[in-house]
Structure formats: structure tokens, C-alpha cells
Scaffold this active site. Structure first.
Site, mmCIF file in Angstrom:
data_model
loop_
_atom_site.group_PDB
_atom_site.id
_atom_site.type_symbol
_atom_site.label_atom_id
_atom_site.label_comp_id
_atom_site.label_asym_id
_atom_site.label_seq_id
_atom_site.Cartn_x
_atom_site.Cartn_y
_atom_site.Cartn_z
ATOM 1 N N GLY A 46 -13.117 -9.206 33.596
ATOM 2 C CA GLY A 46 -13.169 -10.473 34.312
ATOM 3 C C GLY A 46 -12.196 -11.471 33.716
ATOM 4 N N GLN A 51 -8.720 -19.625 31.468
ATOM 5 C CA GLN A 51 -8.076 -18.709 30.510
ATOM 6 C C GLN A 51 -6.577 -18.622 30.728
ATOM 7 O OE1 GLN A 51 -11.126 -15.383 31.232
ATOM 8 N NE2 GLN A 51 -10.573 -15.090 29.083
ATOM 9 N N CYS A 88 -13.931 -10.820 25.003
ATOM 10 C CA CYS A 88 -13.257 -11.781 25.872
ATOM 11 C C CYS A 88 -11.760 -11.664 25.641
ATOM 12 C CB CYS A 88 -13.734 -13.189 25.523
ATOM 13 S SG CYS A 88 -12.939 -14.485 26.480
ATOM 14 N N LEU A 89 -10.984 -11.675 26.712
ATOM 15 C CA LEU A 89 -9.529 -11.564 26.579
ATOM 16 C C LEU A 89 -8.955 -12.727 25.767
ATOM 17 C CD1 LEU A 89 -8.580 -10.373 30.189
ATOM 18 C CD2 LEU A 89 -8.665 -8.990 28.103
ATOM 19 N N HIS A 130 -20.756 -14.474 31.826
ATOM 20 C CA HIS A 130 -19.667 -14.772 30.896
ATOM 21 C C HIS A 130 -18.570 -15.599 31.585
ATOM 22 C CE1 HIS A 130 -16.745 -13.453 27.599
ATOM 23 N NE2 HIS A 130 -15.933 -13.907 28.533
ATOM 24 N N GLU A 131 -18.169 -15.156 32.784
ATOM 25 C CA GLU A 131 -17.066 -15.844 33.476
ATOM 26 C C GLU A 131 -17.489 -17.224 33.973
ATOM 27 O OE1 GLU A 131 -14.202 -14.683 33.045
ATOM 28 O OE2 GLU A 131 -14.831 -12.701 32.374
ATOM 29 N N HIS A 134 -17.281 -19.788 31.336
ATOM 30 C CA HIS A 134 -15.919 -20.287 31.083
ATOM 31 C C HIS A 134 -15.641 -21.557 31.893
ATOM 32 C CE1 HIS A 134 -13.770 -17.561 28.458
ATOM 33 N NE2 HIS A 134 -14.074 -16.491 29.162
#
Ligand code: ZN
Length: 158
Positions: A46, A51, A88-89, A130-131, A134
């Protein structure tokens, strides 16, 4: 179309509350196309707009057979609990132990502004939570119990 740079945890953009999308225009479509390309290139599950430095309420989630585009998403319902490794990226190379609901149902707009609902269990439910976090400037490292050690990560892979 183009790859966007993924910001890391230190960037202030990742700690801000994002604004809703009001214009479902070419600019939004370009952002979504770029986010798709960036997610695939980074091999992630995701990606949220902050981000890539865009403070708008936009996330994408890879369901395996398709990439879901969620604009102005809202969590409608959650159920159960799961505890597991989460990455997480924007926090490369690390994983934390995070408790999340085992089921999540969300409502969101597509790239043309049409509302729809989506739901998922396990990894998908974890990813939705999670997303969406953000978009409110919340990183998983703020809600995790602790980082996983190298030994624990290696054990998971065996
Ligand atoms: Zn993330």
C-alpha cells in the site's frame, strides 16, 4: 506517468493531517497513476499520498489481483484483532509488532468521485488501517508495541 520519490519517516509531510480531495481531475489521475507505478516498483502492498509528499486523502492498496484506489477513505467497521509484523516503505528495512483489527470495511471515492465500499481480512485489513493512519499523520511506529529483532524476522522467513 512517473515514479515519485518515497519520503522517509524524518520528513515532516508524514506527520501532518491530509486534506480531502475536492477536484477529481487530471491532476488526481496523474497522482494515482504515479502512485501505482511507485508502489509496483517498490514492491509494496500500500501507499499513501503523503508518502510521496502530497498532503491529500488518497491511498492505494494492492489486493493481489487489482490495485484499489481509495480517495477520501473512511473506516466504517472493524472486527476482531490480529497481531503481527508490519512494515512501511517510509521506514525501510524495519518491521514492528502491531495490533490491528482482523477485519475492516471502508468507504471511499474512486478517481471519478463515485463512492464505493471495500472490505478485507488479515493483510488487507492491516493495510487499510495502516494506510488510513498515514492520512492523519500517524506512522505505525507510533502505534506498534516494538520493533522486531533481526532474529525474529529471520525466524519468520524460515
Ligand atoms: Zn506506511
Amino acid at each position: 506517468m512517473g515514479l515519485r520519490k518515497i519520503l522517509t519517516d524524518k520528513d515532516p509531510a508524514l506527520h501532518k493531517v491530509c486534506r480531502p480531495v475536492v477536484n477529481f481531475d487530471g491532476r488526481l489521475h496523474r497522482l494515482l497513476d504515479d502512485m501505482r507505478e511507485t508502489l509496483v516498483e517498490a514492491n509494496g502492498v500500500g501507499l499513501a499520498a503523503p508518502q510521496v509528499g502530497i498532503l491529500r486523502r488518497v491511498v492505494i492498496v494492492d489486493l493481489g489481483d487489482e490495485i484499489l484506489e481509495l480517495v477520501n477513505p473512511q473506516l466504517l467497521e472493524t472486527d476482531g484483532e490480529q497481531e503481527g509484523a508490519e512494515g512501511c516503505l517510509s521506514v525501510p528495512g524495519k518491521y514492528g509488532l502491531v495490533k490491528r483489527p482482523n477485519f475492516a470495511r471502508v468507504r471511499a471515492q474512486d478517481r471519478d468521485g463515485q463512492w464505493y465500499e471495500a472490505e478485507g481480512e488479515e493483510l488487507i485489513a492491516r493495510c487499510f488501517c495502516h494506510e488510513l493512519d498515514h492520512l492523519d499523520g500517524i506512522m505505525y511506529t507510533e502505534v506498534m508495541e516494538r520493533f522486531l529483532t533481526e532474529e525474529e524476522l529471520n525466524a519468520d522467513e524460515e
